[in-house]
Design an enzyme around this catalytic site. Structure first.
Site, PDB file in Angstrom:
ATOM      1  CG  MET A   1      -1.920  -1.355   0.995  1.00  0.00           C
ATOM      2  SD  MET A   1      -2.994  -1.162   2.726  1.00  0.00           S
ATOM      3  CE  MET A   1      -3.759   0.870   2.554  1.00  0.00           C
TER       4      MET A   1
ATOM      5  CG  ASP B   1       1.683  -1.937  15.266  1.00  0.00           C
ATOM      6  OD1 ASP B   1       1.469  -3.102  15.514  1.00  0.00           O
ATOM      7  OD2 ASP B   1       2.122  -1.276  14.294  1.00  0.00           O
TER       8      ASP B   1
END
Length: 407
Positions: free
Chosen positions: A21, A133
């Site tokens: 992406m 994360d």
């Protein structure tokens, strides 16, 4: 699509990474004459708006933290033909994930890197920021030896910016204790729909079930990162992401058989499925981890000293390998663990001096009084003594001139 020659005002030098992406480019800021890393997300429509929001959030959090162990974000923007971009500090080095694959960090260096990363995450938690994360790929280690925590794109501030709804992802979650294959269904859904924000292999059960990230979930992910760094394997193994998620939701931590019992106990607590049973602070986890490490006592003493210095932002840290002749005898289990940690020739890394530490050390020195003041005082004493001697000479001079020595 060819690589762009420029992004915003930045002149692209070369690509340094790419994915499905987006891509990351090394570029130069023509105004400030510095190199930057530019992350670009190639999406359209609503996805482009979401990417821009994440980039802006990451820039805002970076500005709030302004921490030497956090990657600094300089700029955000949008290029019509490319998409949203984020210009950040260029760290010349490798991610901790790559170091784990290459097995090129020794035990002491590994723990010192964890200490630096802990300081960055703790600074975020003190500002009520949850990273969400934490994983080896989001910790960079520069060639100078400074650990840098990065990618606050999905971070949230407690009480604000909630990205996920309260409650589980699946409204049909069965009552606790009832096994209806929900874990496998949830794992498949997470891998197919992309509803999950973060890295499932390092996420705690409560987050995989849809709960919002908390400092306790960040501490779990940090402990999972430490586990992989020290053992070379995930705490919840599997041949694929689905198996890993099922293992996290249903099984205890997979402790290697050669891990010392005390160290195993530290990780079992840190990776407990119940957030209330985990360590309440990151320093508490690091203290127990260092105390349980295999190896000589003086190694643990050095690491405890580094932990205290780092936490107080004082002093500098450096890493050096220990010669075998300096090490105390190890138990059989410790020898096996230590041999695995040193399987390849580890690199020597000098962990960079903390600029905050240098500043504070200078201020403490100034508070005690500069040495120049002492030197001036000594000079003043000598001047006074010389003046008194001259006065004595002039007072005695007439008497000495008229004095006649007897034979």
């Amino acid at each position: 699509m060819p690589d762009p020659k420029s992004i915003g005002r930045y002149q692209v030098i070369r690509p340094i990474g790419s994915g499905g992406m987006g891509a990351v480019y090394l570029a130069e800021d023509p105004l400030l004459k510095r190199r930057v890393a530019i992350k670009v997300v190639k999406v359209a429509g609503e996805a482009r708006n979401q990417a821009m929001l994440r980039f802006r959030r990451e820039a805002e959090i970076s500005a709030q933290l302004n921490h030497p162990n956090v990657v600094t974000v300089f700029d955000v923007g949008v290029e019509e033909e490319i998409g949203p971009f984020l210009a950040m500090e260029y760290v010349e080095g490798k991610s901790l994930g790559k170091h784990i694959k290459e097995k090129d960090l020794d035990l002491e260096t590994s723990v010192r890197v964890l200490i630096q990363a802990m300081r960055a995450l703790r600074a975020a938690h003190r500002r009520a920021i949850v990273h969400r994360d934490i994983k080896p790929d989001n910790i960079l280690l520069s060639e100078e030896g400074r650990a840098k925590l990065m990618d606050f794109g999905i971070a949230r501030t407690l009480g604000h910016m909630g990205l996920m709804p309260e409650g589980p992802l699946d409204p049909d979650l069965p009552p606790e204790g009832e096994d209806t294959g929900y874990a496998q269904t949830l794992a498949l859904r997470l891998t197919v729909t992309g509803d999950f924000l973060g890295s499932p292999a390092y996420a705690p059960p409560e987050v995989l079930k849809g709960g919002e990230g908390t400092p306790a979930s960040d501490r779990y992910s940090f402990a999972a990162t430490a586990f992989e760094l020290l053992t070379g394997q995930l705490p919840h193994p599997g041949s694929g992401l689905t198996e890993i998620i099922i293992h996290i939701l249903q099984d205890p931590v997979a402790i290697p058989p050669d891990m010392p019992p005390q160290l195993a106990g530290v990780f079992q607590r840190a990776l407990s499925p119940d957030p209330d049973e985990r360590h309440t602070t990151l320093p508490e986890f690091m203290e127990e981890l260092i105390d349980a490490l295999p190896g000589p006592a003086h190694l643990r003493a050095k690491l405890f000293g580094a932990l205290t210095q780092e936490d107080d932002a004082s002093g500098m840290v450096s890493v050096s390998r220990f010669r075998a002749s300096e090490q105390a005898p190890l138990t059989a289990a410790q020898e096996t663990t230590d041999a695995r940690l040193r399987k390849s020739q580890p690199v020597r890394i000098d962990l960079a001096e903390d600029p905050v530490a240098s500043y504070l050390t200078t201020r403490r020195t100034q508070a005690r009084g500069p040495e120049e003041g002492t030197n001036w005082l000594r000079v003043l004493k000598w001047v006074v003594l010389l003046f008194l001697l001259l006065q004595l000479f002039w007072w005695l001079a007439p008497a000495l001139a008229n004095f006649h020595w007897n034979d």
